[in-house]
Design a protein around this motif. Structure first.
Motif, PDB file in Angstrom:
ATOM      1  N   UNK A  51       0.829  -1.213   0.000  1.00  0.00           N
ATOM      2  CA  UNK A  51       0.000   0.000   0.000  1.00  0.00           C
ATOM      3  C   UNK A  51       0.859   1.256   0.000  1.00  0.00           C
ATOM      4  N   UNK A  52       0.209   2.380   0.275  1.00  0.00           N
ATOM      5  CA  UNK A  52       0.912   3.659   0.240  1.00  0.00           C
ATOM      6  C   UNK A  52       2.040   3.708   1.272  1.00  0.00           C
ATOM      7  N   UNK A  53       1.919   2.932   2.350  1.00  0.00           N
ATOM      8  CA  UNK A  53       2.977   2.953   3.364  1.00  0.00           C
ATOM      9  C   UNK A  53       4.284   2.412   2.817  1.00  0.00           C
ATOM     10  N   UNK A  54       4.245   1.596   1.783  1.00  0.00           N
ATOM     11  CA  UNK A  54       5.461   1.029   1.198  1.00  0.00           C
ATOM     12  C   UNK A  54       6.379   2.128   0.707  1.00  0.00           C
ATOM     13  N   UNK A 107      -5.639   8.521  12.819  1.00  0.00           N
ATOM     14  CA  UNK A 107      -5.004   8.113  11.570  1.00  0.00           C
ATOM     15  C   UNK A 107      -4.059   6.926  11.801  1.00  0.00           C
ATOM     16  N   UNK A 108      -4.206   5.854  11.021  1.00  0.00           N
ATOM     17  CA  UNK A 108      -3.354   4.678  11.215  1.00  0.00           C
ATOM     18  C   UNK A 108      -1.882   4.963  10.929  1.00  0.00           C
ATOM     19  N   UNK A 109      -1.581   5.783   9.916  1.00  0.00           N
ATOM     20  CA  UNK A 109      -0.184   6.087   9.587  1.00  0.00           C
ATOM     21  C   UNK A 109       0.501   6.829  10.726  1.00  0.00           C
ATOM     22  N   UNK A 110      -0.216   7.780  11.308  1.00  0.00           N
ATOM     23  CA  UNK A 110       0.348   8.515  12.449  1.00  0.00           C
ATOM     24  C   UNK A 110       0.546   7.567  13.632  1.00  0.00           C
ATOM     25  N   UNK A 124       2.478  12.456   8.704  1.00  0.00           N
ATOM     26  CA  UNK A 124       3.249  13.680   8.896  1.00  0.00           C
ATOM     27  C   UNK A 124       2.775  14.448  10.135  1.00  0.00           C
ATOM     28  N   UNK A 125       1.517  14.273  10.495  1.00  0.00           N
ATOM     29  CA  UNK A 125       1.009  14.966  11.683  1.00  0.00           C
ATOM     30  C   UNK A 125       1.635  14.420  12.968  1.00  0.00           C
TER      31      UNK A 125
END
Lengths: 861, 209
Positions: B80-83, B191-194, B133-134
């Protein structure tokens, strides 16, 4: 032959898409296609390393096209270009084309040996073709009902779409390369010209960057927002591709437009330095500019209120559907042409008015309802009348006066559609509307148009040689048509009501917009007086124009600055030409009003510098975004409020979202480091708000080296009684205040300025308003100056009064500059002060009007 | 200072992060299912398992060699985008450490910033877009401010700041990625990415000193 890479989350999807595309072409001609899709056969995902490998596999000297599906596919593809040899990366284009359509189109065109840029454009056009096809067929289905096939023949785009869509992609795309030669690139105005031109042809047109692969690569040329945000700069080359019946014609027309530098007139110093006031005022453009005298006398040209549809013979459902389609197409074409003309002759902001009309004629809901009605047996005329009356009714039921006036837009579209239906497919002229309905009056010679209300289309299309002035029976003063007429200098009197109800066509009629008086069939004495007044104003204006560029000093030597309110670079150039001492109000919300996304700091800086250059370096006062109330901005979210004039207007809107304001302040600071710039905050009610604004100004100034620009004046608008009353505190740290008399009047009188029902209260000459102006002049700290940028300053007598109250800088509508200056030169400041004192003692606005009239005549005698 | 970070410490960090993500994979995926495509946990877990496999079978003589391999492994295995985002982070992070003799708080701070610049360039995210990024932005700031007090203080400040940033994403409106399709409905979800970013920094605080 170029190579192609397909990046997808799903390996199965990519394989199937490739199979679909390669089926179209002989195996011997196939371009090399590689897949980078899925993490393995089953797991969805994308892998930048795999993309890089695929790119290397199909690389050729002709380049590589990468087509991607969604999300991480885009990022992985971008990342892949960092993994491959930089030289190889140079010849790779990642396309935003839809994956399947783009791939099919790309494979077909690439197999012919086409260059990468052409393939990129073709892939992108895959989407445009589908979009235009769906619009067409949806409408065809809807308007045909279950009744027949007649409408299919009327849609010129239909046959090509079907043939192309079934058997082969549109391999027949034509293309041409154009260069962007204009200094600021393809910004909003030239973009609007390009888009309007494209919309007049039956073709899907795509623009793609040839030279600047790092920017957004391609877009639909029929979309203003897309073209304006394509970020095509001076020197960039664009590949224009067209598909469709008029493909050749549209490309020729576009190449010609680009060759003419999009008819942009660069703001040049030489033009500004030695202007001929008469020609600069537009007098050489016959028929485009009115007298600017606010007064007119002539034969009444009375426009019919209702369009006579009694000769219309309804056909069966299929015929009516066809007629409806033809009428809609004709009206759209006319409106689009009008929009373009208006954009060129008047301004983008005015041209945008027609977007509202175009939105109606392409509204799928409305088209569907009309189609249903027709299928149920109604005539096209009945169906459109009924459905548009419903829409107009919904507008009229709204609380907000400004919104209510939008019903006028709907009635204007109705009028155009009905005229087109009656003409049975003959395209009505772009100027169709009330002015077309008065052909006889026009043939008889110039006259005064008497109409129920003035819509923008008519106002823009009026032949100013033939229409000496306009009197409307109804309609508030903020209608779009009124704005357009005023900016063209055509005298207009609104809301004359029953006073002109009985006027016959051809009867003599006269009016004076400055006093609001109307004479229907005046006796010889009145007529003679009007003629004398017209003659006198003509001479005054002539003299005023001749001396317009000299400063305005009163007889006793007090210098008053007379600047102009401007909304565009063109405005600034023409204002300078007729003598403006700079601009006291640059309306940024209008300047960038056509944009759908917030302009960048650099874009804003460039535009501000262009205005300053067009003003020959004279000071310009840039007002920060003044949004809210009746002025929306598309890229700023605003709350829906019950009472927007008392809500988040102007500066208030940015407390929750300061970034957009800070960007603008940064741009203002950048411009101020190079030229004379003042910054002004609108809609301030308290000293706390001023401190907040100054904090953000400091923050913005600190973003670039150079910090706070030396010599940049900082001020606020005084539009709220609270700010006027507290001006000593509010202006303590400021260099100037500028009174917005329009808003100050509506807030002082608690009467909304767009609401005709209370318009009798909204008078800037009310002694209550004047007392606040006086208070501001008396109490403002000695370190700050007082300006006025409201409408009151634009009338010569109002300007004299304001000078008498202590105002030393006026910013007026550009056409008024010469006469305002001239009026100020004819009085002494002490006389003006005497007028001011008497006005403050008056009881009503009417008394002040009478006072000014007598004062104005005195110096002549 | 005696607290130079070694390749071994970096390996411990990555393994710790991999374990944390593995244990929280369900939670991350659950967060992503509210506003995305419900794959962040599984994707990151898959990618980090591959990273651990690489760490177990290879020796690395420099941090940049280590992180280059880690970055490329994530790019090719996350999906996904996290890659590309985590991949870019580690590639740039590693490059910033190339040739650095002794890695202290100053050097590490520079490397973090280089990695995050990479994330921003790749994802074109801005503050308050409701993205990783947050969490990163306040973490970098906190790290730099505490850097003079030593590595432990800086890492711990960064981890706390990231956690605050992560928590603040709950109220934000998503403007990037799949979550942005949801518009207003994305508000109210963390947010999962954060969240995974905060785990990365918490692992760093636990292992690098």
């Amino acid at each position: 032959m170029i190579g192609i890479v397909v990046v997808s989350h799903s390996h199965a999807l990519a394989e199937a898409a490739v199979a679909l595309a390669t089926e179209m072409v002989e195996a011997t001609d196939l371009p090399r296609v590689a897949i980078a899709a899925g993490l393995d056969g089953e797991t969805f995902g994308t892998d930048a390393a795999a993309v890089a490998e695929a790119v290397e596999t199909v690389d050729s000297p002709d380049g590589v096209l990468v087509l991607v599906d969604l999300g991480s596919a885009v990022m992985s593809a971008e990342m892949a270009l960092e993994f491959v040899n930089p030289e190889l990366a140079e010849r790779v284009v990642i396309s935003s084309a839809p994956l399947v359509e783009g791939l099919v189109a790309a494979v077909v065109l690439a197999s012919s040996g086409a260059a990468l840029a052409a393939v990129v454009a073709e892939a992108q056009a895959g989407l445009a073709a589908k979009q235009s096809h769906l619009r067409e067929t949806e409408f065809t289905r809807a308007s045909g009902g279950d009744g027949g096939n007649a409408s299919a023949e009327t849609s010129s785009a239909d046959s090509r779409e079907t043939a192309a869509g079934r058997d082969a992609p549109d391999a027949g795309a034509l293309s041409v390369e154009i260069e962007v030669g204009i200094p600021h690139g393809l910004h909003a105005r030239p973009a609007a010209k390009l888009v309007s031109l494209v919309r007049r042809f039956d073709a899907s047109v795509t623009l793609a960057h040839v030279t600047a692969a790092d920017r957004q690569t391609s877009c639909d040329a029929a979309s203003l927002s897309q073209v304006a945000t394509l970020n095509a700069r001076q020197g960039d080359r664009l590949l224009v591709s067209a598909v469709g019946t008029d493909a050749r014609e549209v490309l020729d027309a576009l190449a010609e437009l680009a060759g003419r530098d999009f008819d942009e007139v660069a703001p040049s110093f030489s033009k500004a330095v030695e202007p001929d006031p008469l020609t600069a005022d537009g007098a050489e453009r016959s028929g485009t500019t009115g007298s600017g005298l606010d007064i007119a006398l002539g034969a009444a040209i009375v426009a019919d209120v209702e369009i006579d549809t009694s000769d219309y013979h309804p056909g069966d459902a299929a015929l009516e559907a066809t007629r409806s389609t033809v009428a809609v197409n004709a009206v759209e074409k006319a409106l689009t042409a009008l929009r373009e003309d208006t954009a060129r002759q008047v301004g983008i902001a005015e041209a945008e008015i027609f977007d509202a009309h175009l939105a109606l004629t392409s509204d799928p809901d409305l088209l569907g309802l009309v189609a249903t009605d027709i299928a149920a047996g109604r005539s096209a005329i009945e169906a459109w009348r009924q459905r548009l009356a419903d829409v107009a009714g919904r507008f009229e039921a709204l609380d907000d006066a400004y919104q209510r006036e939008r019903a006028q837009d709907v009635r204007e579209v109705e009028r155009r559609l009905l005229e087109s239906l009656i003409a049975d497919g003959d395209a009505p002229s772009p100027a169709s509307g009330w002015s077309a309905g008065v052909g006889e009056g026009r043939a008889a010679g110039p006259g005064i148009l008497v109409i129920p209300e003035l819509d923008a289309a008519t106002a823009a299309a009026l032949d100013a040689d033939q229409v000496l002035g306009v009197v409307t029976r109804q309609g508030g003063a903020t209608g779009h048509g009124v704005i357009v007429a005023r900016s063209r200098g055509i005298p207009i009197l609104t809301d004359a009501g029953e006073r002109v109800d009985s006027v016959r066509a051809g009867a003599l009629i006269g009016f004076d917009a400055r006093t609001g008086e109307v004479w229907v069939e005046p006796d010889e004495e009145d007529a003679e007086r009007l003629r004398a007044e017209i003659e006198s104003r003509t001479q005054v204006r002539g003299r005023a124009l001749a001396t317009a560029r000299k400063p305005a000093s009163t007889l006793d030597g007090c210098r008053i600055t007379v600047a102009a309110n401007v909304t565009s670079v063109d405005d600034a150039a023409s204002a300078l030409a007729i003598g403006a001492d700079g601009s006291g109000l640059v309306r940024t919300e209008v300047l960038f009003g056509a944009m759908t996304s917030a302009p960048s700091v650099e874009e804003q800086t460039q535009r501000f510098l262009a205005i300053a250059a067009a003003m020959d370096g004279k000071p310009i006062t840039i007002r920060t975004w003044d949004v809210g109330g009746d002025k929306p901005l598309r890229f700023l979210s605003q709350p829906h409020e019950l009472n927007p004039f008392l809500g988040e207007r102007g500066l208030r809107l940015f407390r929750r979202q300061p970034e957009v304001l800070v960007d603008q302040l940064q741009a203002i600071c950048r411009a101020a480091r190079e030229t004379q710039v003042k910054v002004m905050f609108p809609m301030v009610s308290s000293a706390g708000e001023v401190a907040w604004a100054l904090d953000h100004l400091l923050e913005a100034a600190a973003k670039d080296s150079g910090g706070m620009p030396a010599g940049m004046h900082v001020g606020v608008m005084i539009e709220v009684p609270a700010a006027a009353l507290m001006v000593r505190r509010i202006a303590a740290d400021l260099d100037f205040v500028s009174i917005g008399t329009n808003d100050l009047t509506q807030y002082t009188m608690a009467a909304e300025r767009g609401n005709a029902a209370v318009s009798h209260l909204v008078k800037a000459l009310d002694p209550a308003v004047l007392r606040l102006v006086k208070l501001v002049c008396d109490e403002v700290p000695s370190t700050a100056g007082v300006a006025v940028c409201g409408d009151l300053a634009s009338s010569p007598s109002g300007a004299v009064l304001l000078a008498g109250l202590g105002v030393r800088e006026l910013s007026v509508v550009a056409p008024a500059v010469p006469e305002v200056k001239s009026a100020l030169r004819r009085i002494s400041l002490s006389d003006a002060e005497a007028v001011g004192q008497r006005a403050l003692q008056a009881s009503t606005a009417d008394e002040v009007v009478a006072l000014l009239e007598s004062a104005q005549r005195t110096p002549h005698e | 200072m005696a607290e130079a970070v070694t390749v071994d410490a970096f390996v411990r960090w990555l393994k710790h992060f991999a374990e944390t993500v593995h244990d929280s994979a369900g939670h991350l995926t659950q967060l992503d299912s509210a506003i995305g495509d419900a794959d962040h946990g599984t994707n990151m877990d898959r990618g980090l398992k591959a990273v651990v496999g690489v760490l177990d079978t290879n020796g690395f003589d420099s941090p940049d060699a280590l992180f280059k391999k880690v970055g490329m492994t994530l790019v090719s295995t996350v999906g996904g985008a996290s890659g590309p985002l985590y991949g870019t982070f580690f590639l740039r992070f590693g490059s910033a450490l190339q040739g650095v003799e002794s890695i202290g708080s100053k050097e590490l701070g520079k490397a973090f910033r280089a990695g995050v610049d990479g994330i921003v360039a790749r994802g074109k995210a801005e503050l308050e877009d409701k993205t990783m990024y947050d969490a990163w932005a306040p973490a970098l700031e906190a790290f730099d401010q505490a850097a003079a007090d030593g590595l432990a203080a800086a890492l711990s400040a960064a981890a706390s700041a990231a956690a605050e940033g992560r928590d603040a994403t709950t109220d934000l409106l998503a403007r990037k990625g799949r979550a942005s399709y949801l518009g207003e409905r994305s508000v109210g979800h963390q947010d999962p990415g954060a969240t995974s970013t905060t785990m990365l920094l918490e692992s760093a605080a636990a292992t690098l000193v």
